[in-house]
Design a protein around this motif. Structure first.
Motif, PDB file in Angstrom:
ATOM      1  N   GLU A  96       1.266  -1.018   0.032  1.00 37.43           N
ATOM      2  CA  GLU A  96       0.243  -0.270   0.213  1.00 37.43           C
ATOM      3  C   GLU A  96       0.934   1.362  -0.280  1.00 37.43           C
ATOM      4  N   GLY A  97       0.747   2.195  -0.743  1.00 40.34           N
ATOM      5  CA  GLY A  97       1.128   3.240  -1.287  1.00 40.34           C
ATOM      6  C   GLY A  97       2.607   3.611  -1.964  1.00 40.34           C
ATOM      7  N   ALA A  98       2.237   2.426  -2.771  1.00 43.78           N
ATOM      8  CA  ALA A  98       3.604   2.056  -2.945  1.00 43.78           C
ATOM      9  C   ALA A  98       3.774   3.258  -4.710  1.00 43.78           C
ATOM     10  N   THR A  99       5.279   3.616  -5.308  1.00 41.02           N
ATOM     11  CA  THR A  99       4.954   4.032  -6.162  1.00 41.02           C
ATOM     12  C   THR A  99       5.421   3.406  -7.596  1.00 41.02           C
ATOM     13  N   VAL A 100       4.289   3.479  -8.447  1.00 37.48           N
ATOM     14  CA  VAL A 100       4.587   2.983  -9.344  1.00 37.48           C
ATOM     15  C   VAL A 100       4.282   3.474 -10.578  1.00 37.48           C
ATOM     16  N   LEU A 101       4.900   2.810 -11.698  1.00 35.53           N
ATOM     17  CA  LEU A 101       4.892   3.491 -13.057  1.00 35.53           C
ATOM     18  C   LEU A 101       4.187   2.174 -13.656  1.00 35.53           C
ATOM     19  N   LEU A 102       2.926   1.868 -14.773  1.00 34.60           N
ATOM     20  CA  LEU A 102       2.595   1.121 -15.202  1.00 34.60           C
ATOM     21  C   LEU A 102       2.409   1.617 -16.920  1.00 34.60           C
ATOM     22  N   GLN A 103       3.078   0.352 -17.832  1.00 35.61           N
ATOM     23  CA  GLN A 103       3.000   0.110 -18.893  1.00 35.61           C
ATOM     24  C   GLN A 103       1.883   0.470 -19.719  1.00 35.61           C
TER      25      GLN A 103
END
Length: 349
Positions: A96-103
């Motif tokens: 929870e709260g993670a930083t993420v970039l989605l293709q």
């Protein structure tokens, strides 16, 4: 005349990156961009462990995670470069709260995009989608020219492709009921949104081709921006008659100036040709603007830099936040729905 902004500022304290998914786009774009930017890739994970291990050796990445759970436990920014059908499950496994970039794309339709957005909301993820064309040097420069008033009031945006795309490189697209708009023209729709905002509606048609097993590989679309701005896409991936009349251009015109962009990557893809940007003031000559980077791989730096800066409080806006990316997916959905609408009959008398 002031210079045009062509790159996204870098985070002052870059965090390490864990890449989930090790397909061709990671090898050809993500990893070259991250190395060029000085980002540290701390580890990779893929359901195909051997492929992940090969990529890690090639790029001197120290860790190959054995499970998604192991990857998710890392103290890192997550770059999810897996197929869109896997996005919701992967996001649900991240902290929870993670930083993420989605293709991109954000799912294959608006239903999937909405589900992905809900997972991000429920888990308080700082998440964006890798719509990287708007972060390219050429498109950042066009956006800056508009912001500086060099083009005046926008009256024309036209994307014109007439070329050969090697669809055999993407066999995973064969079973998809939707292909061209959601996998390719989505870049142009997102970038037009970045330049001009959301249209009020869309008229569109997509077509297959006798030489292709894919559902749709040609598109015509008109975005409704009211009475002044005409925005169109004319996309043909099957002009297999030599280079002479092939074209990959993005034209933006205003009341006071115009910009012409050559999308060089798409000509002889994946080798490509150099990207180009030309500007002209009304009544003046065309001037070629030297570019500080290419669409591939350089534009892939921008989404990660913006994401990390936003997470650290250095950027006030996350340009391709999942909430904004959902609007691009809504435009894609509108194009497909418009494509099924009946044409207006021609009067016979």
């Amino acid at each position: 005349m002031s210079a045009l902004h062509q790159s996204w500022p870098m985070p002052s304290a870059p965090r390490p990156i864990v890449v989930i998914g090790t397909g061709g786009i990671v090898k050809d774009a993500h990893l070259p961009a991250y190395r060029k930017a000085g980002f540290t890739v701390a580890g990779v994970y893929d359901t195909d462990r051997a492929r992940a291990a090969d990529l890690a050796r090639e790029w001197s990445i120290p860790t190959v995670f054995g499970t998604l759970e192991e990857a998710a436990a890392a103290d890192a920014v997550f770059d999810v470069a897996a197929p869109p059908v896997a996005h919701a499950a992967i996001l649900s496994a991240l902290p929870e709260g993670a930083t993420v970039l989605l293709q991109k794309p954000m799912g294959l339709d608006l239903v999937a995009a909405t589900a992905i957005r809900q997972v991000c909301r429920d888990r308080s993820l700082i998440a964006s989608v890798n719509f990287q064309l708007r972060y390219s040097a050429m498109m950042l420069a066009v956006a800056d020219a508009i912001a500086q008033g060099r083009l005046g009031e926008l009256v024309e945006i036209e994307v014109h492709l007439n070329l050969v795309t090697p669809w055999h490189l993407f066999p995973h697209l064969i079973p998809n009921p939707r292909v061209e708009i959601v996998s390719h023209s989505i870049h142009y729709l997102d970038t037009i949104r970045a330049l001009a905002g959301d249209p009020k509606g869309v008229f569109a048609r997509s077509y297959g081709h006798p030489s292709s097993r894919l559902a749709d590989t040609r598109t015509t679309a008109i975005l409704d921006y009211g009475e002044t701005l005409r925005a169109t896409l004319s996309i043909n991936h099957h002009h297999d008659f030599g280079r002479r009349f092939q074209d990959a251009s993005f034209r933006v015109e205003g009341s006071e100036g115009a910009a012409m962009v050559k999308l060089g990557l798409l000509l002889d893809y994946p080798t490509g040709e150099p990207d180009e940007l030309w500007l002209a003031a009304k009544g003046g000559p065309w001037e070629q603007i030297p570019l500080q980077g290419a669409w591939f791989p350089d534009a892939f730096v921008g989404p990660m830099a913006n994401l990390q800066r936003f997470a650290a409080g250095e950027d006030a806006t996350l340009a391709t936040h999942v909430e904004d990316a959902w609007r691009t997916m809504a435009l894609v959905e509108a194009c497909y729905r418009a494509a099924t609408a009946p044409a207006t009959p021609i009067p016979t008398e």
